[in-house]
Design an enzyme around this catalytic site. Sequence first.
Site, PDB file in Angstrom:
ATOM      1  N   PHE A   1     -77.434  56.341  -5.423  1.00 31.87           N
ATOM      2  CA  PHE A   1     -78.596  55.502  -5.643  1.00 31.87           C
ATOM      3  C   PHE A   1     -78.060  55.166  -7.252  1.00 31.87           C
ATOM      4  CE2 PHE A   1     -82.329  54.724  -8.585  1.00 31.87           C
ATOM      5  CZ  PHE A   1     -82.763  53.861  -7.649  1.00 31.87           C
TER       6      PHE A   1
ATOM      7  N   ASP B   1     -70.937  56.689 -11.658  1.00 31.38           N
ATOM      8  CA  ASP B   1     -72.360  56.611 -12.239  1.00 31.38           C
ATOM      9  C   ASP B   1     -73.045  58.245 -12.623  1.00 31.38           C
ATOM     10  OD1 ASP B   1     -75.149  56.361 -12.445  1.00 31.38           O
ATOM     11  OD2 ASP B   1     -75.485  55.361 -10.722  1.00 31.38           O
TER      12      ASP B   1
ATOM     13  N   LYS C   1     -80.294  57.098 -19.655  1.00 27.12           N
ATOM     14  CA  LYS C   1     -81.370  58.294 -19.687  1.00 27.12           C
ATOM     15  C   LYS C   1     -81.032  59.259 -20.838  1.00 27.12           C
ATOM     16  CE  LYS C   1     -82.162  58.383 -14.786  1.00 27.12           C
ATOM     17  NZ  LYS C   1     -83.291  57.504 -14.518  1.00 27.12           N
TER      18      LYS C   1
END
Length: 340
Positions: free
Chosen positions: A65, A150, A179
């Site tokens: 994702f 990622d 994040k």
Amino acid sequence: MSNLYTVEGQEQVAKRLCELTFADRVFFCNSGTEAVELAIKAARRYHHSRGDISRNQIITLEGGFHGRTLGALAATGRDEYLKGFEPRNPGFLQVPFGDFEELESAVSEQTAGILLEPVQGEGGVRTIPCSYIRRVRELCDRHNVLMLLDEVQTGIGRTGRLFGYEESGVVPDIVAVAKGLGGGFPVGAVLATESVGIAMQPGSHGSTFGGNPLAMSVAKVVLDIVSAPAFLERVRMASIRLRKQAELLVSMYSLAFDGVTGAGLLVGLRCIPPVREVVNMLYEQKLLCVPAGNNVLRLVPPLTVSDDEIDDAMRKIARVGKAICDMSVKRRKSLTDAAV
């Protein structure tokens, strides 16, 4: 203020990130999906700047994702996220998770980069083995392909190291982060080697709010705190405690849970009943968790989680596990009685 102008905080945070990692250059943005988009652009631009315009395909792993913008969705390649947003952007290819031979055979003269998550969060909190990551690095070197990571979810201490790739010992070409870098404030970044970064000349990318002074003030403090060896050691100790208790729950409540996955303070508890039912039961216990793929309950506590908080959370999960087991036993007994 945009990155048309010098922002002192950007220079300070970029320098710190370069000191702490493989990177020579850093570009700031506002979110994880923006960071992934730039990582993809940078990989394509790298080859284009060398005259190899045919290298524009990004290979990713099934179950990954990478974000919710159109490019990141195409990199994710999962129908449930793409439905209603067709057509899918071209230039992406997915291969089965963990199957290195399939990955190797997918690399071609059109491949610009291979994009991986050290731990697939949405995909079921699945950890990619260090041996696999090292083989990917060798494959990239052999075919002049860039290695993109990622680390939006795994970066900034989540795995017990500042970045998840450190465990494998590889040196990536591009890393997307967000994040944790802002500790709750919106900020993202792309870290790159000099050869990749230099291909992104002025005008090839931009961001009005990326790297704004407030975001940089926050990121600087976060990096100072999280990069401290004692802080990361505490994360590792907390993760050991969390994982041991999760494994104990699996052994105690086998009708509710059947496995533990993940790394550091990114832990997955594979469920027997539908995971969303478990999430709802935990919500009633005032414990917030989120579902992941493969029917996995995702446990992602703050890096500052205390032992008492871990113990309290696991007691609540144990209560739910017991309730599920009790219901399963009653259901089986009812079926048996009905059959008799």
